[in-house]
Scaffold this motif. Structure first.
Motif, short mmCIF file in Angstrom:
data_model
loop_
_atom_site.label_atom_id
_atom_site.label_comp_id
_atom_site.label_asym_id
_atom_site.label_seq_id
_atom_site.Cartn_x
_atom_site.Cartn_y
_atom_site.Cartn_z
N LYS A 209 0.82 -1.22 0.00
CA LYS A 209 0.00 0.00 0.00
C LYS A 209 0.86 1.27 0.00
N SER A 250 -6.81 7.86 -12.46
CA SER A 250 -7.00 6.41 -12.37
C SER A 250 -5.74 5.71 -11.84
N ASN A 251 -4.66 6.46 -11.65
CA ASN A 251 -3.43 5.91 -11.07
C ASN A 251 -3.74 5.22 -9.73
N ASN A 252 -3.43 3.93 -9.64
CA ASN A 252 -3.82 3.14 -8.46
C ASN A 252 -3.18 3.58 -7.16
N ASN A 253 -1.96 4.12 -7.26
CA ASN A 253 -1.26 4.50 -6.04
C ASN A 253 -1.67 5.87 -5.52
N LYS A 259 -7.84 12.21 -5.60
CA LYS A 259 -8.63 11.37 -6.50
C LYS A 259 -9.62 12.15 -7.37
#
Ligand code: HEC
Ligand code: HEC
Length: 301
Positions: A209, A250-253, A259
């Motif tokens: 994470k 949309s970058n997951n990190n 957001k």
């Protein structure tokens, strides 16, 4: 001289002394210059002994007492121990504490400085590290225009007020007042750097994470601390703002705070930069208590 002041002077002398490196060429100040709020503006990545190039941008040093964790990834949480990292790092100062002790004991400068600071001239690694910490804790930046406005000693222009509102709407969850950082670890949407593929906080916690999470830097003294980000990829504040307005959400990190994306018009960007410039603390940059200690490091007549 009073003991605390003597300890600060000792720490300051050590900070500026290239004797702390293997070939006596690199001091802490080589990478942390007072005129750059103790960052290093010439280089994206730090430069150490024998032209070695490091993997990260040298951070500015101020208000360290309020930082729970040090380094871009929080690898260190104790200022005393932190100094050992650059001293022993083969690409930074490449020196051993034992050798430094030898050099200090046989110098003319240091025994009296240890005497004044600690009441006797015994030179130990613990004393060296404590003195460096003592000096670094005196590096407090709290007299920017922003601070004077808060004390009702100055006023913002209308452009700065507009920029302050934009800061509050878009930046303050991470770069919180009055330090202009929460000093926690976040991902602000930078694409991984292609040279080092630095995974940041993940290195330290082994928790996926934390991938590409880095310590939030303060926004104080930005005029002096460029280039920006952990790898120094941006030279101009405008480039930083362009980054924030073009983040791919949309970058997951990407951290939650970003957001929803940030949108700023060209005028907004100019106003926000005007506000950020009120965080420059000229008194801190030119404070002669923090600069090269001529009284101890220059040969005295
Ligand atoms: C070769 C360049 C170089 C030298 C020499 C150097 N540093 Fe650094 N310093 C860095 C870099 C790069 C980082 C960030 C490292 C990281 O995040 O992994 C750093 C981080 C730090 C930090 C943590 C700051 C923060 O905001 O987390 C402190 C404190 C510090 N250095 C103090 C020192 C002291 C004291 C010395 C001398 C004993 C020194 N440095 C020598 C490049 C250098
Ligand atoms: C999700 C939290 C977050 C938000 C919101 C955020 N930032 Fe950041 N900011 C960061 C992190 C984390 C870094 C360091 C990233 C890195 O180097 O990998 C950073 C770095 C910076 C830097 C570089 C400073 C330096 O010394 O290198 C500037 C300037 C900056 N942000 C300005 C802003 C501005 C202006 C806003 C609002 C428009 C903003 N940030 C919003 C987390 C955030």
């Amino acid at each position: 001289m009073e003991a605390t002041a003597a300890k600060t002077l000792l720490g300051r002398t050590l900070f500026y002394d290239p004797l702390l490196s293997a070939d006596n060429t690199i001091s802490c100040a080589s990478c942390h210059s007072p005129y750059n709020a103790f960052a290093h503006t010439d280089h994206k990545l730090s430069h150490g002994i024998r032209d070695s190039i490091g993997t990260r941008n040298a951070p500015a040093l101020f208000n360290l007492a309020w930082q729970p964790k040090l380094m871009w990834d929080g690898a260190s949480h104790h200022l005393d121990m932190q100094a050992l990292a650059p001293i022993t790092h083969p690409g930074e100062m490449a020196e051993s504490i034992e050798n430094i002790l030898k050099k200090l004991v046989s110098s003319n400068t240091y025994p009296p400085l240890f005497q004044d600071a600690y009441g006797n001239d015994s030179i130990t690694s613990q004393r060296i590290l404590k003195a460096l910490t003592q000096f670094q804790l005196t590096l407090v930046s709290s007299n920017a225009k922003y601070d004077r406005v808060k004390l009702n000693k100055d006023t913002f222009t209308s452009q700065e007020i507009s920029g302050y509102k934009l800061y509050q709407a878009n930046c303050k969850l991470c770069h919180a007042e009055p330090l202009f950082s929460t000093y926690s670890f976040k991902n602000n949407g930078l694409a991984p750097d292609t040279n080092n593929y630095d995974i940041g906080r993940y290195n330290v916690t082994n928790d996926p994470k934390d991938s590409f999470f880095f310590k939030i830097p303060s926004l104080r003294n930005l005029s002096y601390t460029y280039p920006y980000m952990h790898d120094g990829r941006y030279r101009k504040l405008r480039e930083v703002l362009n980054h924030y307005t073009s983040i791919i959400t949309s970058n997951n990190n990407l951290s939650l705070e970003l957001k929803n994306g940030i949108s700023l018009t060209t005028n907004d960007k100019a106003d926000l930069i005007a506000f950020l410039l009120t965080l420059n603390d000229i008194d801190f940059i030119f404070n002669t208590d923090n600069t090269f200690p001529r009284e101890t490091l220059l040969p005295q007549e």
